[in-house]
Design a protein around this motif. Structure first.
Motif: not given
Length: 497
Positions: A392-403
């Motif tokens: 539902g967020c077409p303009a958003v890219t998520l980089l979920l940091k972590g191992a």
């Protein structure tokens, strides 16, 4: 692509039906494993090979033979009597021992040399908990690792379920897992991270793809076509202008790290915008590289008057500073924008702004920031949470940091990073990543591409710092990552694992 046990076996059977020889694949896999060992340990050391009965043992013995030929001193330990080895592993054991015999007269210079352990005991063909003999071998590997050995698991750590990622009571904890053909689903499960370690993919072009999960592991082969060689008549105008809104009285270092990283990642022009009321202008100008531009501003909204190709906002920004202006930028800025740290915490108060952004947004939260952005989703497995967040967020890219960093976009298969080490769990790493991603955005990469290349590069730079520049997981600093980005770019173009 991620595959299940059954899908991997079906791919192998299809390849063998087309005439692919098992021994030929074994030689390819063994050579790749030897190359990975050399990538991390370019100077020969000691090698301990643990095997079982099957072809995984043959892969390990091929790697050992090739490493012995390069000067490594190797031993083989079989969990079972050697007469129980299969036909091909028995042949590879004979060839390995011939190479060891040929080495007997070579001088030993092993003082302080690394000890590498190859886990070639079990592959994906075994189900259920390991038997007693295997448990004894796993325990031996555990003690060697505790004593400082570096453990490489071939295909999958012995004792880990390839489909679920659940470890058995006895399971090898590897520093690196070199998976063969395709990435097995269980290797990227949250429960598997501490057993898999760093993940490398050995691609076998002979194996036809199955009907697997479309998620992809981020590797040099996947990335390098996004970074074209620069033309000889290049100039700074071709590589973008990135603006950075970062820093505060308490966190001036975040701005410095972000600017340094953006410069090292190749942006043509890097501009740091500082609020005049902070009184940081003179000290920041003195501490930044001369290539950076530093501009004082009275309001964050002055960014709308700038001609920029990309924007980074958030590192070191304190939440009470211009919250409404930051929300306005996140909502209305037309240039692609990396949103990190303090800006993410401000967005977490009104996350609905992400559904109405006028430009592309790359969000780079660590687990704590993600919990503030979406407390309910943070309870889910990381991949599931990342995919649900961008829905539902077409303009958003998520980089979920972590191992095992995850890059997610709406209606697009997620990407899973392969590089990095525990030394990256320290202050400033996110500021560096933000600068790298913003720089790549300014050079024309999409948010998905920038996030993928950026996280791989930073992870690879961390590996180079520890394996080639004398750092340790305890001593690694974010500044080390910045200084080694050039070598990380080189690794990407050279096609390392």
């Amino acid at each position: 692509m991620l595959v299940s046990n059954l899908e991997m076996r079906a791919s192998e059977e299809a390849a063998f039906a087309q005439g692919v020889k098992v021994e030929a694949l074994m030689e390819v896999v063994g050579a790749a494993v030897a190359k990975i060992v050399n990538q991390f340990y370019p100077h020969p050391g000691r090698l301990m090979v643990f095997g079982g009965k099957g072809n995984n043992t043959g892969d390990a013995l091929v790697a050992a033979r090739l490493l012995v030929n390069r000067g490594w001193h190797a031993q083989f330990r079989c969990a079972f009597p050697e007469e129980m080895l299969g036909e091909l592993p028995s042949l590879k054991l004979m060839e390995f021992r011939q190479s060891v015999l040929a080495q007997q007269n070579s001088p030993l210079h092993l003082s302080g040399a690394p000890l590498v352990v190859l886990d070639g005991i079990l592959g994906i063909g075994t189900n259920g908990p390991p038997c007693m003999e295997i448990c004894v071998a796993i325990n031996q590997i555990h003690h060697l690792r505790e004593a400082g050995a570096w453990v490489l698991a071939i295909d999958i750590p012995t004792g880990l379920d390839a489909d679920s990622g659940l470890p058995s009571a006895f399971c090898v904890a590897a520093d690196l897992t070199a998976t063969v053909g395709f990435v097995k689903r269980g290797l990227v499960a949250d429960t598997a991270t501490n057993y898999v370690g760093r993940l490398a993919l050995i691609t076998l072009i002979e194996l036809p793809p199955g009907k697997g999960d479309p998620a992809e592991l981020i590797t040099p082969c996947f990335l390098k076509h996004w970074l074209s060689p620069r033309q000889f008549n290049s100039h700074k105008g071709l590589y973008g202008r990135v603006g950075i809104l970062a820093g505060s009285r308490c966190y001036p270092g975040a701005a410095r790290l972000c600017v340094h990283a953006a410069l090292r990642a190749g942006a043509g022009v890097v501009m740091l915008f500082l609020q005049e009321k902070l009184g940081l202008y003179l000290s920041m100008v003195a501490s930044l590289p001369p290539e950076a531009i530093v501009l004082p501003i009275r309001s964050f909204n002055e960014i709308f008057q700038q001609c920029l190709d990309a924007l980074c906002i958030g590192p070191g920004i304190e939440e009470e500073e211009g919250a409404e202006e930051i929300l306005e930028i996140v909502r209305n800025a037309q240039m692609p924008t990396v949103v990190d740290a303090g800006a993410l915490n401000i967005v977490s108060r009104q996350p609905q702004v992400l559904r109405a952004c006028r430009g592309l947004r790359l969000l780079t939260p660590h687990p704590g920031e993600f919990t503030r952005l979406s407390p309910e989703l943070a309870k889910l497995p990381r991949r599931e949470a990342a995919e649900a967040f961008v829905s539902g967020c077409p303009a958003v890219t998520l980089l979920l940091k972590g191992a095992r960093a995850i890059v997610a976009e709406m209606d697009t298969p997620p990407l899973i990073n392969s590089t990095g080490n525990p030394g990256m769990g320290s202050a400033g790493m996110g500021d560096v990543l933000t600068g790298v991603c913003g720089s790549l955005l300014a050079q024309g990469l999409t948010p998905r591409q920038s996030a993928s290349v950026g996280t791989w590069l930073c992870g690879r730079a961390a590996e180079i710092a520890i394996f080639s520049h004398g750092q340790s997981p305890q001593s690694l600093l974010a500044g080390d990552i910045v200084q080694l980005l050039g070598q990380a770019f080189g690794s990407l173009h050279q096609g390392t694992y």
